[in-house]
Scaffold this motif. Sequence first.
Motif, mmCIF file in Angstrom:
data_model
loop_
_atom_site.group_PDB
_atom_site.id
_atom_site.type_symbol
_atom_site.label_atom_id
_atom_site.label_comp_id
_atom_site.label_asym_id
_atom_site.label_seq_id
_atom_site.Cartn_x
_atom_site.Cartn_y
_atom_site.Cartn_z
ATOM 1 N N THR A 238 0.877 -1.169 0.000
ATOM 2 C CA THR A 238 0.000 0.000 0.000
ATOM 3 C C THR A 238 0.913 1.216 0.000
ATOM 4 N N PHE A 239 0.680 2.129 -0.957
ATOM 5 C CA PHE A 239 1.584 3.266 -1.109
ATOM 6 C C PHE A 239 0.813 4.540 -1.408
ATOM 7 N N ASP A 240 1.487 5.638 -1.147
ATOM 8 C CA ASP A 240 0.940 6.964 -1.432
ATOM 9 C C ASP A 240 1.534 7.439 -2.752
ATOM 10 N N PRO A 241 0.746 7.462 -3.835
ATOM 11 C CA PRO A 241 1.289 7.832 -5.144
ATOM 12 C C PRO A 241 1.740 9.288 -5.235
ATOM 13 N N ALA A 242 1.395 10.103 -4.252
ATOM 14 C CA ALA A 242 1.894 11.476 -4.216
ATOM 15 C C ALA A 242 3.354 11.517 -3.767
ATOM 16 N N ILE A 243 3.826 10.418 -3.165
ATOM 17 C CA ILE A 243 5.201 10.360 -2.655
ATOM 18 C C ILE A 243 6.069 9.411 -3.473
ATOM 19 N N ILE A 244 5.524 8.259 -3.826
ATOM 20 C CA ILE A 244 6.255 7.269 -4.629
ATOM 21 C C ILE A 244 5.298 6.738 -5.698
ATOM 22 N N SER A 245 5.773 6.697 -6.917
ATOM 23 C CA SER A 245 4.910 6.282 -8.022
ATOM 24 C C SER A 245 4.953 4.771 -8.213
ATOM 25 N N TYR A 246 3.953 4.263 -8.895
ATOM 26 C CA TYR A 246 3.936 2.847 -9.252
ATOM 27 C C TYR A 246 5.160 2.519 -10.120
ATOM 28 N N ALA A 247 5.508 3.409 -11.031
ATOM 29 C CA ALA A 247 6.686 3.185 -11.882
ATOM 30 C C ALA A 247 7.952 3.039 -11.040
ATOM 31 N N GLN A 248 8.075 3.826 -9.993
ATOM 32 C CA GLN A 248 9.234 3.698 -9.103
ATOM 33 C C GLN A 248 9.220 2.351 -8.383
ATOM 34 N N LEU A 249 8.052 1.902 -7.970
ATOM 35 C CA LEU A 249 7.947 0.595 -7.313
ATOM 36 C C LEU A 249 8.354 -0.527 -8.255
ATOM 37 N N VAL A 250 7.954 -0.431 -9.513
ATOM 38 C CA VAL A 250 8.337 -1.458 -10.494
ATOM 39 C C VAL A 250 9.857 -1.482 -10.656
ATOM 40 N N GLU A 251 10.488 -0.323 -10.681
ATOM 41 C CA GLU A 251 11.951 -0.274 -10.793
ATOM 42 C C GLU A 251 12.616 -0.927 -9.578
ATOM 43 N N ILE A 252 12.091 -0.682 -8.398
ATOM 44 C CA ILE A 252 12.614 -1.334 -7.193
ATOM 45 C C ILE A 252 12.409 -2.849 -7.302
ATOM 46 N N TYR A 253 11.239 -3.250 -7.785
ATOM 47 C CA TYR A 253 10.936 -4.677 -7.953
ATOM 48 C C TYR A 253 11.995 -5.368 -8.815
ATOM 49 N N TRP A 254 12.300 -4.797 -9.978
ATOM 50 C CA TRP A 254 13.260 -5.451 -10.872
ATOM 51 C C TRP A 254 14.567 -5.724 -10.148
ATOM 52 N N GLN A 255 14.978 -4.822 -9.284
ATOM 53 C CA GLN A 255 16.265 -4.952 -8.609
ATOM 54 C C GLN A 255 16.242 -5.960 -7.457
#
Length: 174
Positions: A62-79
């Motif tokens: 669960t995230f606040d998209p005003a602070i961290i975007s879904y795209a940023q989460l996907v980038e973290i996921y890949w790593q």
Amino acid sequence: MDKHFETAIFAGGCFWCMVHPFDQQPGIIKVISGYTGGHVPFPTYEQVCSQTTGHTEAVQITFDPAIISYAQLVEIYWQQTDPTDAMGQFQDRGDSYRPVIFTNSEQQKKIAIASRKKLASSGLFSEPIVTKIETAKPFYPAEDYHQDFYQKDPARYQLETGTRQKFKQQHWHN
């Protein structure tokens, strides 16, 4: 003031290893270990381990998209994963450990697909990117003893993540 939070669901091997990298990011409200993608409602850990429920170990973020975007989460996921290994992650083998991005909307799906294409063309991996992108199914939280495992049993967590950490350093240089 009501905040609009969103959820992301990622599978990348043992869910114990997928909590900490997200839990530490600004804008993350909570990370829950659980099971998704299968055909048995409210499965137990033992049922999922039997490889008969169709479920995959995953984390629901669960995230606040005003602070961290879904795209940023996907980038973290890949790593956090080996996107070239479709049948598990590191020492964790089988369908319940497969890498999957489970999307909750068309927008998430578009972002995930674009990110996968970008990774595939990056040259970081010599093998094809095989991580699946699937529409989210019901998510079932795992038993309490699986939640926040990295905090409950840091020594065992370190043992579980050793191979993963070496892989990350080799491919992501961090």
